[in-house]
Enzyme design. Structure first.
Site, PDB file in Angstrom:
ATOM      1  N   HIS A 195      10.229   2.083   5.662  1.00 36.49           N
ATOM      2  CA  HIS A 195       9.612   2.588   4.489  1.00 36.49           C
ATOM      3  C   HIS A 195      10.648   3.802   3.972  1.00 36.49           C
ATOM      4  O   HIS A 195      10.969   4.872   4.951  1.00 36.49           O
ATOM      5  CB  HIS A 195       8.422   3.012   4.447  1.00 36.49           C
ATOM      6  CG  HIS A 195       7.363   2.105   4.845  1.00 36.49           C
ATOM      7  ND1 HIS A 195       7.118   0.996   4.283  1.00 36.49           N
ATOM      8  CD2 HIS A 195       6.627   2.068   6.145  1.00 36.49           C
ATOM      9  CE1 HIS A 195       5.938   0.100   4.897  1.00 36.49           C
ATOM     10  NE2 HIS A 195       5.926   0.961   6.017  1.00 36.49           N
ATOM     11  N   ASN A 218       0.810  -1.073  -0.011  1.00 43.18           N
ATOM     12  CA  ASN A 218      -0.182   0.050  -0.073  1.00 43.18           C
ATOM     13  C   ASN A 218       0.810   1.402   0.021  1.00 43.18           C
ATOM     14  O   ASN A 218       0.476   2.294  -0.582  1.00 43.18           O
ATOM     15  CB  ASN A 218      -0.940   0.124   1.258  1.00 43.18           C
ATOM     16  CG  ASN A 218      -2.260  -0.481   1.016  1.00 43.18           C
ATOM     17  OD1 ASN A 218      -2.679  -0.511  -0.092  1.00 43.18           O
ATOM     18  ND2 ASN A 218      -3.062  -0.855   2.041  1.00 43.18           N
TER      19      ASN A 218
END
Length: 261
Positions: free
Chosen positions: A214, A184
């Site tokens: 991330h 996502n």
């Protein structure tokens, strides 16, 4: 304006609890057929299973249930003119679904907001895009256990891995379609920047870390930036990002504020 929520898992539960504390709790939960009682018990609000049964005073729905729920409920909601906020950025990698949702929103005069979810820095990325971006890359680095149940398990021995291993290199579109429960963030990065087919993605299993990491790097007319974050899961829900749930709460709070950033 009253709101409803889709889903009754960890993120939906957190969002409902926090919005209740703030005095803006969802009035209803939308559940799949046969799951109404479970949803009511989980969130403590009435449930329904048909979009047609939503009262006319519901003006906003919060999607916390994943890609399939967005595909199942999103078009009908938007056609009715009901705005939608979703954490399911990866669903937009399906070009046909993205077109369907956009068409329904246009027909109903509604809007879809995709929250940042587990990542930050997307405001800067989107702003940089107005001046021109030359390259955007995303790396998702997670402990091996976080990739169980994904195609990574067929490429690596996740149980015995002793050093970082890159197992995917490709576009954000391919990453989001092949790793729907894990990419996502790659999709949100693509939506904010240069799109699904130009955003470069690397996915890594790293036994040396305990939190999901991330990383976004972008170059353009504005200059260059690198952003990284190490996220914690929701307590008791190792597969659910705390920041993803918080980003949904913030989106609702901002929508109800006279001044926002």
């Amino acid at each position: 304006m009253r709101t409803a929520i889709i889903g009754h898992g960890a993120i939906a539960s957190y969002v409902t609890t926090e919005l209740r504390r703030l005095g803006t709790a969802p009035a209803l939960v939308v559940a799949r057929p046969g799951r109404g009682q479970v949803a009511e018990a989980a969130l403590g609000i009435p449930a329904l299973t048909e979009i047609e049964d939503l009262p006319d005073d519901i003006g906003l729905v919060l999607d916390c249930a994943g890609h399939s729920a967005l595909a199942a409920f999103g078009p009908s909601l938007l056609t009715r003119g009901i705005d939608l906020i979703t954490v399911s950025a990866g669903a937009f990698a399906d070009a046909a679904l993205a077109d369907t949702l956009a068409g329904a929103a246009t027909a109903g005069g509604a809007r879809i907001q995709v929250v940042a979810g587990s990542i930050g820095g997307l405001d800067a990325l989107a702003a940089a895009g107005t001046g021109g971006l030359t390259r955007v890359s995303y790396r998702g680095r997670k402990p091996p256990a976080a990739w169980r149940g994904s195609p990574a398990a067929d490429l690596l021995d996740l149980e015995t891995l002793c050093e970082p291993a890159d197992f995917f290199r490709g576009t954000a579109r391919t990453a989001a379609l092949e790793y729907p429960k894990n990419a996502n963030v790659a999709a949100a990065t693509a939506l904010a920047g240069v799109g699904f087919d130009l955003t470069e993605v690397v996915l890594t299993a790293d036994p040396g870390i305990s939190r999901n990491r991330h990383e976004i790097t972008a170059d353009g007319v504005f200059g260059q930036f690198t952003f990284h974050i190490e996220g914690r899961p929701l307590p008791g829900a190792p597969g659910s990002s705390a920041l993803a749930a918080m980003s949904m709460v913030q989106a609702v709070v901002s929508r109800n504020s006279a001044i926002w950033t």
